[in-house]
Design a protein around this motif. Structure first.
Motif, PDB file in Angstrom:
ATOM      1  N   PHE A 260      52.196   3.027 -44.123  1.00  0.00           N
ATOM      2  CA  PHE A 260      51.349   4.210 -44.304  1.00  0.00           C
ATOM      3  C   PHE A 260      50.299   3.962 -45.394  1.00  0.00           C
ATOM      4  CE2 PHE A 260      50.724   8.509 -46.261  1.00  0.00           C
ATOM      5  CZ  PHE A 260      49.983   9.027 -45.208  1.00  0.00           C
ATOM      6  N   GLU A 261      50.652   3.068 -46.372  1.00  0.00           N
ATOM      7  CA  GLU A 261      49.702   2.747 -47.451  1.00  0.00           C
ATOM      8  C   GLU A 261      48.435   2.100 -46.879  1.00  0.00           C
ATOM      9  OE1 GLU A 261      53.035   2.387 -48.013  1.00  0.00           O
ATOM     10  OE2 GLU A 261      52.987   4.066 -49.434  1.00  0.00           O
ATOM     11  N   ALA A 262      48.604   1.461 -45.708  1.00  0.00           N
ATOM     12  CA  ALA A 262      47.461   0.777 -45.107  1.00  0.00           C
ATOM     13  C   ALA A 262      46.689   1.693 -44.145  1.00  0.00           C
ATOM     14  CB  ALA A 262      47.941  -0.464 -44.361  1.00  0.00           C
ATOM     15  N   ALA A 263      47.019   2.981 -44.156  1.00  0.00           N
ATOM     16  CA  ALA A 263      46.333   3.932 -43.272  1.00  0.00           C
ATOM     17  C   ALA A 263      44.851   4.015 -43.650  1.00  0.00           C
ATOM     18  CB  ALA A 263      46.985   5.308 -43.413  1.00  0.00           C
ATOM     19  N   PRO A 264      43.984   4.471 -42.732  1.00  0.00           N
ATOM     20  CA  PRO A 264      42.540   4.571 -43.049  1.00  0.00           C
ATOM     21  C   PRO A 264      42.316   5.422 -44.310  1.00  0.00           C
ATOM     22  CG  PRO A 264      42.959   5.090 -40.738  1.00  0.00           C
ATOM     23  CD  PRO A 264      44.286   4.916 -41.370  1.00  0.00           C
ATOM     24  N   PRO A 265      41.255   5.073 -45.099  1.00  0.00           N
ATOM     25  CA  PRO A 265      41.012   5.795 -46.362  1.00  0.00           C
ATOM     26  C   PRO A 265      40.898   7.305 -46.167  1.00  0.00           C
ATOM     27  CG  PRO A 265      39.509   3.939 -46.124  1.00  0.00           C
ATOM     28  CD  PRO A 265      40.281   4.007 -44.857  1.00  0.00           C
ATOM     29  N   ALA A 266      40.303   7.735 -45.060  1.00  0.00           N
ATOM     30  CA  ALA A 266      40.129   9.182 -44.848  1.00  0.00           C
ATOM     31  C   ALA A 266      41.488   9.889 -44.818  1.00  0.00           C
ATOM     32  CB  ALA A 266      39.392   9.431 -43.539  1.00  0.00           C
ATOM     33  N   VAL A 267      42.459   9.230 -44.160  1.00  0.00           N
ATOM     34  CA  VAL A 267      43.802   9.828 -44.072  1.00  0.00           C
ATOM     35  C   VAL A 267      44.439   9.862 -45.451  1.00  0.00           C
ATOM     36  CG1 VAL A 267      46.112   9.547 -43.056  1.00  0.00           C
ATOM     37  CG2 VAL A 267      44.075   9.025 -41.703  1.00  0.00           C
ATOM     38  N   ARG A 268      44.261   8.773 -46.210  1.00  0.00           N
ATOM     39  CA  ARG A 268      44.856   8.712 -47.553  1.00  0.00           C
ATOM     40  C   ARG A 268      44.238   9.777 -48.468  1.00  0.00           C
ATOM     41  NH1 ARG A 268      49.297   7.015 -48.253  1.00  0.00           N
ATOM     42  NH2 ARG A 268      48.906   6.550 -50.437  1.00  0.00           N
ATOM     43  N   TRP A 269      42.916   9.918 -48.391  1.00  0.00           N
ATOM     44  CA  TRP A 269      42.242  10.910 -49.239  1.00  0.00           C
ATOM     45  C   TRP A 269      42.675  12.329 -48.871  1.00  0.00           C
ATOM     46  CZ3 TRP A 269      40.310  10.419 -53.765  1.00  0.00           C
ATOM     47  CH2 TRP A 269      39.743   9.207 -54.164  1.00  0.00           C
ATOM     48  N   ALA A 270      42.772  12.569 -47.582  1.00  0.00           N
ATOM     49  CA  ALA A 270      43.203  13.899 -47.141  1.00  0.00           C
ATOM     50  C   ALA A 270      44.607  14.172 -47.672  1.00  0.00           C
ATOM     51  CB  ALA A 270      43.182  13.970 -45.624  1.00  0.00           C
ATOM     52  N   TRP A 271      45.426  13.133 -47.665  1.00  0.00           N
ATOM     53  CA  TRP A 271      46.792  13.277 -48.137  1.00  0.00           C
ATOM     54  C   TRP A 271      46.845  13.587 -49.634  1.00  0.00           C
ATOM     55  CZ3 TRP A 271      50.450  14.640 -45.342  1.00  0.00           C
ATOM     56  CH2 TRP A 271      51.754  14.574 -45.785  1.00  0.00           C
ATOM     57  N   LEU A 272      45.918  12.919 -50.389  1.00  0.00           N
ATOM     58  CA  LEU A 272      45.851  13.163 -51.840  1.00  0.00           C
ATOM     59  C   LEU A 272      45.329  14.578 -52.124  1.00  0.00           C
ATOM     60  CD1 LEU A 272      44.467   9.846 -53.358  1.00  0.00           C
ATOM     61  CD2 LEU A 272      46.677  10.903 -53.819  1.00  0.00           C
ATOM     62  N   ALA A 273      44.436  15.054 -51.253  1.00  0.00           N
ATOM     63  CA  ALA A 273      43.821  16.370 -51.494  1.00  0.00           C
ATOM     64  C   ALA A 273      44.811  17.512 -51.253  1.00  0.00           C
ATOM     65  CB  ALA A 273      42.605  16.548 -50.595  1.00  0.00           C
ATOM     66  N   LEU A 274      45.836  17.221 -50.446  1.00  0.00           N
ATOM     67  CA  LEU A 274      46.770  18.283 -50.079  1.00  0.00           C
ATOM     68  C   LEU A 274      47.492  18.900 -51.299  1.00  0.00           C
ATOM     69  CD1 LEU A 274      47.556  19.671 -47.464  1.00  0.00           C
ATOM     70  CD2 LEU A 274      49.533  18.168 -47.315  1.00  0.00           C
ATOM     71  N   PRO A 275      48.043  18.056 -52.214  1.00  0.00           N
ATOM     72  CA  PRO A 275      48.684  18.665 -53.397  1.00  0.00           C
ATOM     73  C   PRO A 275      47.714  19.488 -54.236  1.00  0.00           C
ATOM     74  CG  PRO A 275      49.256  16.340 -53.230  1.00  0.00           C
ATOM     75  CD  PRO A 275      48.212  16.591 -52.194  1.00  0.00           C
ATOM     76  N   VAL A 276      46.451  19.005 -54.344  1.00  0.00           N
ATOM     77  CA  VAL A 276      45.447  19.749 -55.121  1.00  0.00           C
ATOM     78  C   VAL A 276      45.232  21.119 -54.478  1.00  0.00           C
ATOM     79  CG1 VAL A 276      43.047  19.759 -55.917  1.00  0.00           C
ATOM     80  CG2 VAL A 276      44.331  17.615 -55.829  1.00  0.00           C
ATOM     81  N   TYR A 277      45.132  21.115 -53.156  1.00  0.00           N
ATOM     82  CA  TYR A 277      44.967  22.356 -52.395  1.00  0.00           C
ATOM     83  C   TYR A 277      46.163  23.280 -52.637  1.00  0.00           C
ATOM     84  CZ  TYR A 277      44.575  25.321 -48.241  1.00  0.00           C
ATOM     85  OH  TYR A 277      44.490  26.385 -47.400  1.00  0.00           O
ATOM     86  N   LEU A 278      47.351  22.679 -52.630  1.00  0.00           N
ATOM     87  CA  LEU A 278      48.558  23.493 -52.833  1.00  0.00           C
ATOM     88  C   LEU A 278      48.570  24.128 -54.218  1.00  0.00           C
ATOM     89  CD1 LEU A 278      51.246  21.240 -51.132  1.00  0.00           C
ATOM     90  CD2 LEU A 278      50.527  23.502 -50.406  1.00  0.00           C
ATOM     91  N   VAL A 279      48.123  23.327 -55.212  1.00  0.00           N
ATOM     92  CA  VAL A 279      48.110  23.851 -56.580  1.00  0.00           C
ATOM     93  C   VAL A 279      47.106  24.991 -56.695  1.00  0.00           C
ATOM     94  CG1 VAL A 279      47.478  23.302 -58.958  1.00  0.00           C
ATOM     95  CG2 VAL A 279      48.907  21.728 -57.652  1.00  0.00           C
ATOM     96  N   LEU A 280      45.887  24.739 -56.166  1.00  0.00           N
ATOM     97  CA  LEU A 280      44.816  25.722 -56.347  1.00  0.00           C
ATOM     98  C   LEU A 280      45.002  26.961 -55.478  1.00  0.00           C
ATOM     99  CD1 LEU A 280      41.640  23.480 -56.601  1.00  0.00           C
ATOM    100  CD2 LEU A 280      42.869  24.602 -58.437  1.00  0.00           C
ATOM    101  N   LEU A 281      45.457  26.769 -54.264  1.00  0.00           N
ATOM    102  CA  LEU A 281      45.500  27.916 -53.357  1.00  0.00           C
ATOM    103  C   LEU A 281      46.905  28.445 -53.074  1.00  0.00           C
ATOM    104  CD1 LEU A 281      42.604  27.245 -50.862  1.00  0.00           C
ATOM    105  CD2 LEU A 281      42.794  29.073 -52.504  1.00  0.00           C
ATOM    106  N   LEU A 282      47.895  27.901 -53.759  1.00  0.00           N
ATOM    107  CA  LEU A 282      49.234  28.523 -53.679  1.00  0.00           C
ATOM    108  C   LEU A 282      49.685  28.943 -55.070  1.00  0.00           C
ATOM    109  CD1 LEU A 282      51.410  26.516 -51.125  1.00  0.00           C
ATOM    110  CD2 LEU A 282      50.507  28.812 -50.915  1.00  0.00           C
ATOM    111  N   GLY A 283      49.703  27.941 -55.986  1.00  0.00           N
ATOM    112  CA  GLY A 283      50.144  28.246 -57.356  1.00  0.00           C
ATOM    113  C   GLY A 283      49.180  29.171 -58.069  1.00  0.00           C
TER     114      GLY A 283
END
Lengths: 378, 121
Positions: A260-283
């Protein structure tokens, strides 16, 4: 042409009655503005701010405050904002000057940086008190201005600890990043909920209206719970992300797609953005709702108590919807979002009156307010 | 001329009044009082579509007029002139023109930054 309603009483469907004292009347504030009207104000403000390299933003802020206050009605009368842009302009110029000085000081010398940080710590509480006084004295209801009676010493007690708790680690980490003391200086931030509580107590507990002083009844320790709740929401979101990542890694291995580490950068970035989204729009919304309910419901005036019953789920849904629409419209939905959020917050608020509201109002008299002095805001 | 609510500026008691602007005078008549002001001393606040019109009076008192038709009549009687920025904000076409100007300014700014970056390269 008709007379304004004699008794603007709204049944207490949304807000439960407070525990103390018999409630004689429940008054609900109402917003009479619209997203379309505010959009036109906002777009003109934005254009003029850009065209004047930011100078018009002070006038823009006054227009925004006036729009929201004048469209907020309670018991048949509107609030009003009568402040001018001068104080905002001065406050913003001073804040910009201090921030530039802080930034430049780091380039020149560590001692100078410490001196500027110390100056910032000394100035910020005074600035905050000045801004609170400005906002209160220019906000009127039924022809009388609010007042703010917080002392200078009280401002230092409320604001110096949080300002120091933020500035100290930032300054030390930037100046001596390898020193373990720099990391230790982060420890006071663990007490942030109590510090935030003290700031809110200072802000709301010293308000006054027509000679009636407000009281703020929530002790500082009660502010830990909303923060802990928000932390739990965020932790649950992050745990969900990690579990999903592990699941994806398994899926990648099973299907023979490589790691999964070798997944396309777009997928990796989207994955990194998810926790930020969770923090900002849930917490974020969870914390806002819990704090707003706690703060509003802790404010009392003689014979009256504010009550706020925002729902975390409804507020989060609202913020999600407005955030998505704002992104899809390249920011143009922002004023509509501001109106929707403000309207929701007002709809969740109520004033529980323990006596005849008109009799209490008749007892509210214009008091001699503190002299204006140097007014600053931002 | 118009029903309004009146606050005397000394206390927060709400008075239901009849507000008249005739012959250069503003008359506020309540159940147990009447006040007369010069029309030129009354100042009408910036109008907002859904909010009551607010009339500031020279002794610190104020009237709030909920009816939009009464508001228009009052503005006419007081010779209220809408400020330029407010006129701009009131019209959709003008607001959309502001949006177009804003987009043009942002586009011009972005192109300028790109030019500067190219020169620096």
């Amino acid at each position: 042409m008709s007379l304004p309603p004699k008794n603007v009483t709204v049944p207490a469907k949304r807000a439960a009655a407070p525990a103390r004292g018999a409630v004689m009347d429940i008054l609900a504030p109402r917003f009479t503005g619209s997203g379309q009207e505010y959009f036109r104000i906002w777009i003109v403000n934005l254009l003029l701010t850009l065209a004047t390299l930011g100078v018009y933003s002070a006038w823009g802020k006054v227009r925004r405050l006036r729009y929201f206050e004048r469209n907020t009605m309670l018991a048949g009368a509107t609030f009003d904002f009568g402040g001018g842009p001068g104080a905002i302009l001065r406050g913003r110029a001073l804040a910009l000057l201090l921030l530039v000085a802080y930034d430049v000081a780091f380039v020149l010398s560590f001692r100078l940086a410490l001196a500027v940080a110390a100056a910032l710590m000394l100035v910020v509480p005074w600035l905050m008190r000045s801004a609170l006084r400005y906002r209160a004295r220019h906000t009127t209801y039924r022809g009388l201005p609010f007042g703010f009676r917080g002392s200078v010493a009280g401002a230092y007690r409320a604001y110096l600890p949080p300002v120091a708790a933020v500035l100290l680690p930032v300054t030390l980490c930037a100046a001596v990043p390898d020193n373990p003391l720099a990391v230790l200086s982060l420890l006071p931030l663990l007490g942030w909920p109590a510090m935030h509580g003290a700031m809110l107590r200072y802000q709301h507990g010293h308000l006054s209206y027509g000679g009636h002083a407000a009281r703020f009844e929530a002790p500082a320790r009660r502010f830990f719970r909303p923060y802990l709740g928000a932390l739990l929401v965020i932790a649950a979101g992050v745990a969900l992300c990690l579990a999903a990542e592990a699941g994806l890694a398994l899926l990648y291995a099973e299907k023979g797609w490589g790691s999964f580490e070798a997944a396309p950068p777009a997928v990796r970035w989207a994955w990194l953005a998810l926790p930020v989204y969770l923090v900002l729009l849930l917490g974020g919304p969870f914390l806002q709702v819990r704090l707003a309910n706690l703060v509003c419901s802790s404010i009392t005036f003689p014979g009256m108590r504010l009550h706020c019953a925002m729902q975390a789920r409804a507020y989060t849904r609202l913020l999600h919807a407005t955030a998505v629409l704002t992104v899809l419209t390249l920011g143009l939905y922002r004023p509509f979002a501001a109106v929707r959020v403000y309207r929701y917050r007002l709809a969740c608020m109520a004033l529980h009156v323990h006596d005849d509201f008109e009799a209490i109002s008749a007892g509210a008299r214009r008091m001699r307010l503190h002299p204006p002095g140097l007014e600053l805001s931002w | 001329m118009a029903f309004a609510i009146f606050f005397d500026g000394d206390n927060a008691r709400l008075h239901r009044v009849d507000l008249q602007a005739v012959g250069g005078a503003l008359t506020v008549r309540g159940d147990d009082f009447a006040r007369i002001y010069l029309s030129t001393d009354g100042e009408l606040a910036e109008p907002f579509a859904g909010a009551p019109a607010v009339l500031y009076l020279p002794d610190g008192a104020r009237c709030e007029v909920a009816c939009p038709r009464a508001h228009a009549a009052l503005a006419e009687a007081l010779g209220y002139r809408t400020p330029r920025v407010v006129r701009w904000q009131e019209r959709w076409r003008a607001a959309l023109a502001a949006l177009a100007l804003l987009a043009a300014m942002l586009g011009w700014g972005a192109l300028s930054v790109l030019d500067v970056l190219q020169i620096l390269d």
